[in-house]
Design a protein around this motif. Sequence first.
Motif, PDB file in Angstrom:
ATOM      1  N   PHE A 100       0.881  -1.239   0.120  1.00  0.00           N
ATOM      2  CA  PHE A 100      -0.025   0.018   0.083  1.00  0.00           C
ATOM      3  C   PHE A 100       0.887   1.186  -0.013  1.00  0.00           C
ATOM      4  CE2 PHE A 100      -3.194  -3.133   0.973  1.00  0.00           C
ATOM      5  CZ  PHE A 100      -4.278  -2.371   0.443  1.00  0.00           C
ATOM      6  N   GLU A 101       2.092   1.325   0.680  1.00  0.00           N
ATOM      7  CA  GLU A 101       2.853   2.331   0.569  1.00  0.00           C
ATOM      8  C   GLU A 101       3.283   2.665  -0.796  1.00  0.00           C
ATOM      9  OE1 GLU A 101       7.133   2.172   2.142  1.00  0.00           O
ATOM     10  OE2 GLU A 101       6.448   3.884   3.367  1.00  0.00           O
ATOM     11  N   TYR A 104       0.374   4.187  -2.709  1.00  0.00           N
ATOM     12  CA  TYR A 104       0.021   5.653  -2.227  1.00  0.00           C
ATOM     13  C   TYR A 104       1.293   6.439  -2.887  1.00  0.00           C
ATOM     14  CZ  TYR A 104      -3.341   4.426   1.113  1.00  0.00           C
ATOM     15  OH  TYR A 104      -4.472   3.753   1.618  1.00  0.00           O
ATOM     16  N   ALA A 107       0.152   6.835  -6.351  1.00  0.00           N
ATOM     17  CA  ALA A 107      -1.055   7.854  -6.389  1.00  0.00           C
ATOM     18  C   ALA A 107      -0.748   9.345  -6.191  1.00  0.00           C
ATOM     19  CB  ALA A 107      -2.008   7.441  -5.541  1.00  0.00           C
ATOM     20  N   SER A 108       0.778   9.367  -5.832  1.00  0.00           N
ATOM     21  CA  SER A 108       1.110  10.775  -5.386  1.00  0.00           C
ATOM     22  C   SER A 108       1.868  11.435  -6.592  1.00  0.00           C
ATOM     23  CB  SER A 108       2.132  10.893  -4.225  1.00  0.00           C
ATOM     24  OG  SER A 108       1.373  10.265  -3.050  1.00  0.00           O
TER      25      SER A 108
ATOM     26  N   PRO B  82      -7.203   7.260   5.028  1.00  0.00           N
ATOM     27  CA  PRO B  82      -7.749   7.279   4.001  1.00  0.00           C
ATOM     28  C   PRO B  82      -9.143   6.836   3.650  1.00  0.00           C
ATOM     29  CG  PRO B  82      -5.904   5.611   3.890  1.00  0.00           C
ATOM     30  CD  PRO B  82      -6.033   6.295   5.201  1.00  0.00           C
ATOM     31  N   GLU B  86      -9.802   5.815  -1.516  1.00  0.00           N
ATOM     32  CA  GLU B  86      -8.722   5.997  -1.576  1.00  0.00           C
ATOM     33  C   GLU B  86      -7.525   4.719  -1.356  1.00  0.00           C
ATOM     34  OE1 GLU B  86      -8.272  10.589  -0.181  1.00  0.00           O
ATOM     35  OE2 GLU B  86      -8.492   9.095   1.386  1.00  0.00           O
ATOM     36  N   VAL B  87      -7.960   4.154  -0.543  1.00  0.00           N
ATOM     37  CA  VAL B  87      -7.339   2.629  -0.281  1.00  0.00           C
ATOM     38  C   VAL B  87      -7.399   1.692  -1.520  1.00  0.00           C
ATOM     39  CG1 VAL B  87      -7.646   0.597   1.015  1.00  0.00           C
ATOM     40  CG2 VAL B  87      -7.911   2.679   2.188  1.00  0.00           C
ATOM     41  N   GLN B  89      -7.888   2.804  -4.402  1.00  0.00           N
ATOM     42  CA  GLN B  89      -6.988   3.452  -5.738  1.00  0.00           C
ATOM     43  C   GLN B  89      -5.663   3.217  -5.642  1.00  0.00           C
ATOM     44  OE1 GLN B  89      -6.258   7.439  -5.642  1.00  0.00           O
ATOM     45  NE2 GLN B  89      -6.089   7.751  -7.476  1.00  0.00           N
ATOM     46  N   ALA B  90      -4.965   3.001  -4.368  1.00  0.00           N
ATOM     47  CA  ALA B  90      -3.813   2.632  -3.839  1.00  0.00           C
ATOM     48  C   ALA B  90      -3.591   1.290  -4.183  1.00  0.00           C
ATOM     49  CB  ALA B  90      -3.473   3.105  -2.423  1.00  0.00           C
ATOM     50  N   GLU B 115       1.173   1.889   9.966  1.00  0.00           N
ATOM     51  CA  GLU B 115       0.460   1.313   9.049  1.00  0.00           C
ATOM     52  C   GLU B 115      -0.438  -0.174   9.481  1.00  0.00           C
ATOM     53  OE1 GLU B 115       2.666   0.060   5.512  1.00  0.00           O
ATOM     54  OE2 GLU B 115       0.793  -0.865   4.408  1.00  0.00           O
ATOM     55  N   ASP B 121      -7.411  -3.691   4.791  1.00  0.00           N
ATOM     56  CA  ASP B 121      -7.189  -3.209   3.313  1.00  0.00           C
ATOM     57  C   ASP B 121      -7.238  -4.216   2.317  1.00  0.00           C
ATOM     58  OD1 ASP B 121      -7.286  -0.533   4.643  1.00  0.00           O
ATOM     59  OD2 ASP B 121      -5.289  -0.387   4.236  1.00  0.00           O
TER      60      ASP B 121
END
Lengths: 121, 144
Positions: A100-101, A104, A107-108, B82, B86-87, B89-90, B115, B121
Amino acid sequence: MKITAAFFIVLSLIANSAKSETINSPSGTASELVADILYVNGGIWTGIKGVADASVMAVTDGVITYVGDGKGLNFTASETVSLDGHFIMPGFIDNHVHFFEGGYGLASVDLRNAHQPTDGF
Amino acid sequence: MWEGKLPHKDWIDKQTADPPVFVIRLDGHMALANSAALKLAGINAATISPSGGEIMLDAAGQPTGILKGNALNLVLQVIPKPSDEEVLQAFELAQNHALSLGLTKVHAVTANPTETSMLDDFRLAHRRGKMKIRVLVYTPIEHW
């Protein structure tokens, strides 16, 4: 087992993702194999030492049901995909990933091409 | 790059103004916070760097905005959780990137103590039918 040129001609005819095709073995004693998707013309890695890559792979319900050279088999498949000689192998496993890091991060805003402090704006 | 200098909050404060901004280095071990983010995290000249981390200070003893190691957690822990979207999407960005490289399975490990929702998630992605990749989720026992 004997294979004739006719077999390869049939393979090349269905090379462009034909639907509901049957590949006929030239042999009258061929076995039947029904699949959802038939991949042909590939270089399929089997992991068997000293054995050439396979060329045909059949998949049904998301499960690989056949890998080989197709000799002696009649295939009936809903979809046939030509791999055009591409190499096929099992997927890689990454055994340490901050999933997930990373997501993200993707996504940044990407500042890797910011060569000066003001480039990001 | 950048004449060998580390970034400084002054580089971005004027343009970013009020919204807190936190730019994390690719490896996740260093980041630049603007003044708003430092304020939100309660970081000032008197803040003591946490163990395993550093709040970089300038010659006058003021934070430069650069945080290292465990000092990133001071900001990460004040970032709002988030949304589900948003979760997801990531998740999809990470999944597509992995699949594009030929990865069909990953062993997911947490990146930092903030985290805490990784397993949830992945479960969210599974419930929404998004999972194309196989995942082994290493969940810290306290997050189970």
